[in-house]
Design an enzyme around this catalytic site. Sequence first.
Site: not given
Ligand code: NAD
Length: 477
Positions: A147-148, A171-172, A174, A224, A246-247, A280, A381
């Site tokens: 979502w960021n 899948k954007p 939620s 994520g 990308e974590l 991130c 983080e």
């Molecule tokens: P998140 O992992 O909670 O969710 C990301 C996406 O994954 C969402 O669409 C979510 O619905 C989906 N998801 C959740 N559980 C899942 C599963 N079991 N299987 C498949 N999909 C699933 O992350 P967030 O809170 O939305 O975003 C913040 C995180 O993203 C931070 O840790 C940040 O560092 C990271 N991030 C990383 C980068 C990068 O490029 N490295 C860039 C932006 C954000």
Amino acid sequence: MHSSQMLINGEQVSSHSGKTEIIRNPANQEPVAEVYVGGREDARLALEAAKSAFPGWSETSSLRRAEILHAAAGLVRSRAEQIARLLTQEQGKPLKNALLEVLASADVLDYYAEEGKRNFGEWIDSGRTRSIVLRQPIGVAALITPWNFPVDLLAWKVGPALAAGCTIVAKPPSRAPLAATELLKAVNDAGLPAGAANVVHGPGGEVGAELVENPISRKIAFTGETVTGRWIVAHAAAHIKRLSLELGGQSPFIVAEDADIEKAAAACVRRAFSNMGQICVSVNRVYAASEIAEEFTSSVVRLTQRLKIGNGLDPDVDLGPMFSESQREKTKAHVADALQKGAEVLSGGCEPEGDEYSRGFFYLPTVLTNVDHGMRIMREETFGPVAPIMRFESLDEAIRLANESEYGLAAYIFTNDLKTALRAAERLEAGGVGVNVNDVVDIQAPFGGWKQSGLGRELGRSGLEAYLETKHIRLAI
Ligand code: NAD
């Protein structure tokens, strides 16, 4: 109120269950839109549609694919104001930043339209045989995003996947699906064949999980949290799927004694607080040489206190609210842990006061000093607007501290000495190192993480390769 449907097989559709959810503005909790919430069944339909569209799209010439991607970029630009407004309302970021994000995503589509034309093969003369090497699209790709930066981070995947000839199910996030869905609508409206680009809304644990576990998807591109990334690695293993991850990050920012202090302070403040630290590659840990630490710290505090915080739709604000109460709670917990272990607050450290802030997830940009690596703020983080500043005595010590992390996404160093710059840049354990610059994202260069910050690269040439398989054709002559 805006209403957002899913996109499956070229049609805007409601979810199988008919369930809907209200998306609210994090600045004031006002309703922004009603969205259909999908589940596993909807994800399966979208995967089937992408599978049916794959033979046609993968055999479409790269020149025609480029025309469609350029047309999509044009549509995104012409709708940018409207998409940006939705983005601000669902995510909280200031409108000017939302607009930049939407326009940047159009640039990514244009870039990969052209890069897709340069998917060259190889011809190898081995004497009595010849070898031809082809790079062909992997198949159906599942694109899962946070979502960021819900629009831009999706464009980083949509552009190269479609340019390579893959078909996609996106899948954007939620709770911020609106602007991302508009991006995919523009791609569809640009003339993409039905089913080549689909969008399913819904929870990660259902829609995301189906996209990962279903054998139809051959590639998972995910941005994520590291913990979600681990789950995806484990479950994608069942079918040895191709992965781009990308974590999370915990990025260090080193200020050497010979740095331009004002420039370093301004760069630090911007990268620590922009998007409320929910990036991130945000600055999460600052290491300042002891000779200049005091001057640097007071500049950071002065610049931080100038930032205006408020509803992202107000044209004057620099910072909006945080995305959610849970993000704000996490930030507060990390600050409380640091204070309890001896840190000192130089600015912020609490919510702003006033009626306009009472219904939103606001938090003041925060500068801490007297910090050390025993504190959560220096190890985990935070994903919030906090800049903890620690002193160092030698460059070796700064690099050791910077590398003392399970993450390795971005690292920054400010110095006017070329030797210091190169020594640090070569030894910092990160996928991107910024030298006298507070951003490691460049559309033409690879972006990604070392260690637990990820797997694979996006952007640049590598971004396209992530959606291609290699084939060797051996010819006897
Ligand atoms: P998140 O992992 O909670 O969710 C990301 C996406 O994954 C969402 O669409 C979510 O619905 C989906 N998801 C959740 N559980 C899942 C599963 N079991 N299987 C498949 N999909 C699933 O992350 P967030 O809170 O939305 O975003 C913040 C995180 O993203 C931070 O840790 C940040 O560092 C990271 N991030 C990383 C980068 C990068 O490029 N490295 C860039 C932006 C954000």
